[in-house]
Design a protein around this motif. Structure first.
Motif, mmCIF file in Angstrom:
data_model
loop_
_atom_site.group_PDB
_atom_site.id
_atom_site.type_symbol
_atom_site.label_atom_id
_atom_site.label_comp_id
_atom_site.label_asym_id
_atom_site.label_seq_id
_atom_site.Cartn_x
_atom_site.Cartn_y
_atom_site.Cartn_z
ATOM 1 N N SER A 23 0.817 -1.215 0.000
ATOM 2 C CA SER A 23 0.000 0.000 0.000
ATOM 3 C C SER A 23 0.853 1.268 0.000
ATOM 4 N N ARG A 24 2.189 1.108 0.075
ATOM 5 C CA ARG A 24 3.066 2.298 0.093
ATOM 6 C C ARG A 24 3.842 2.376 -1.226
ATOM 7 N N PRO A 25 3.513 3.375 -2.063
ATOM 8 C CA PRO A 25 4.150 3.466 -3.386
ATOM 9 C C PRO A 25 5.674 3.461 -3.324
ATOM 10 N N GLU A 26 6.262 4.097 -2.316
ATOM 11 C CA GLU A 26 7.730 4.169 -2.292
ATOM 12 C C GLU A 26 8.345 2.795 -2.041
ATOM 13 N N GLY A 102 -5.457 -2.313 -6.277
ATOM 14 C CA GLY A 102 -5.794 -2.511 -4.860
ATOM 15 C C GLY A 102 -5.304 -1.363 -3.993
ATOM 16 N N PRO A 103 -4.006 -1.073 -4.036
ATOM 17 C CA PRO A 103 -3.479 0.062 -3.274
ATOM 18 C C PRO A 103 -4.103 1.406 -3.660
ATOM 19 N N GLY B 62 -9.017 0.078 3.852
ATOM 20 C CA GLY B 62 -8.092 1.208 3.742
ATOM 21 C C GLY B 62 -8.376 2.258 4.807
ATOM 22 N N VAL B 63 -9.657 2.520 5.039
ATOM 23 C CA VAL B 63 -10.035 3.503 6.063
ATOM 24 C C VAL B 63 -9.613 3.002 7.445
ATOM 25 N N MET B 64 -9.779 1.688 7.675
ATOM 26 C CA MET B 64 -9.346 1.111 8.961
ATOM 27 C C MET B 64 -7.833 1.224 9.107
ATOM 28 N N LEU B 65 -7.098 0.969 8.016
ATOM 29 C CA LEU B 65 -5.640 1.122 8.059
ATOM 30 C C LEU B 65 -5.274 2.560 8.428
ATOM 31 N N GLY B 66 -5.953 3.518 7.780
ATOM 32 C CA GLY B 66 -5.675 4.924 8.053
ATOM 33 C C GLY B 66 -5.921 5.275 9.516
#
Lengths: 142, 143
Positions: A23-26, A102-103, B62-66
């Motif tokens: 989930s982190r582009p870098e 997904g990301p 994603g919202v939960m991750l945030g």
């Protein structure tokens, strides 16, 4: 029932993306930079996801899903120019930004102008494909 | 590369594999994110309910991750806005033309030992690696 299962597995999938670093582009760009300061750790994402899926697939191949409905179709082995062209375009986009579909969705958990722009343009790309595909089908009716 | 740096990828990858395997076992559907998103935006394949729920789950996750693990998400998407726009277009169009993305081809297709998916995955990974290399040697900055 099927929708509830899909919702739960979507959440699990998103957490997998977050915990793995996808989930982190870098992090993704560091993985793709094999001739530079290569960070190979993301190899292990596919390395653990694929065998788990493979076990499920081959245990149930040809069988009906537990919640009913038709058995999934078998694996495709054909190759064609559309697949190669699509993979190439996808690869350029993925390599430019380090974000795949997904990301692009999990980025919504920490909204930024750039993340929203990527997602909006990705959806536009899909709709553009639909237009091009419909034209092609119209020009060459099967 | 030490062991702690691969713990996250291994654990997260296992969760991705379990999510895709679970969806397959219970519903018979393929956990391809680009395919599901395409179904949601076009809404014409008769698969809308599960596809919408799967996409909603990804956003919710994603919202939960945030909320609970913000370090898993970047504060900004990294690249410049024009590059993000171009990249998004290419990823969306290419994933549909190629019949899948990192999840559909890379996890589900590879797991089925589909020749089409193995070749597609190798192709987009090679092109992505070449793209990163070309951007770097051309002096472009991705961040």
């Amino acid at each position: 029932m099927k929708a509830a299962a899909a919702l739960a597995f979507g959440v699990l999938f998103a957490w997998g993306l977050g915990i793995s670093g996808m989930s982190r582009p870098e992090v993704v760009l560091g993985f793709l930079d094999i001739l530079g300061d290569w960070n190979p750790a993301l190899m292990f994402v596919m390395g653990s996801a694929v065998p788990i899926y493979m076990a499920a697939w081959f245990a149930r191949v040809g069988k009906r899903p537990l919640l009913g409905g038709p058995a999934p179709k078998g694996a495709r082995h054909d190759l064609d120019g559309r697949m190669f062209a699509g993979a190439a375009l996808f690869g350029v986009g993925w390599g430019l930004c380090g974000i795949c579909p997904g990301p692009a969705l999990t980025l919504l958990g920490r909204p930024s102008a750039g993340g929203l722009l990527f997602l909006a343009c990705m959806l536009c790309g899909m709709l553009l494909y639909r237009v091009v595909d419909a034209r092609r089908a119209g020009a060459n009716p099967a | 590369m030490d062991m702690t740096s691969i713990q996250g990828p291994l654990t997260g990858g296992a969760m991705i594999g379990m999510a895709a395997a679970g969806l397959l076992l219970l519903t018979g559907k393929t956990a391809g994110v680009s395919g599901a998103l395409y179904g949601v935006v076009t809404g014409e394949r008769g698969e809308f309910p599960w596809q919408f729920a799967f996409v909603l789950g990804l956003v919710l996750g994603g919202v939960m991750l945030g909320q609970f693990m913000p370090q898993a998400l970047p504060a900004s998407a990294g690249s410049s806005l024009p590059l993000l726009g171009l990249g998004g277009l290419l990823v969306g169009f290419g994933a549909r033309l190629g019949g899948g993305c990192t999840s559909g081809h890379g996890v589900c297709g590879m797991g089925r030992l589909s020749r089409r998916s193995v070749v597609a995955t190798c192709s987009f990974m090679a092109v992505a690696m070449a793209t990163v290399f070309l951007v770097r040697i051309s002096g472009g900055s991705l961040s």
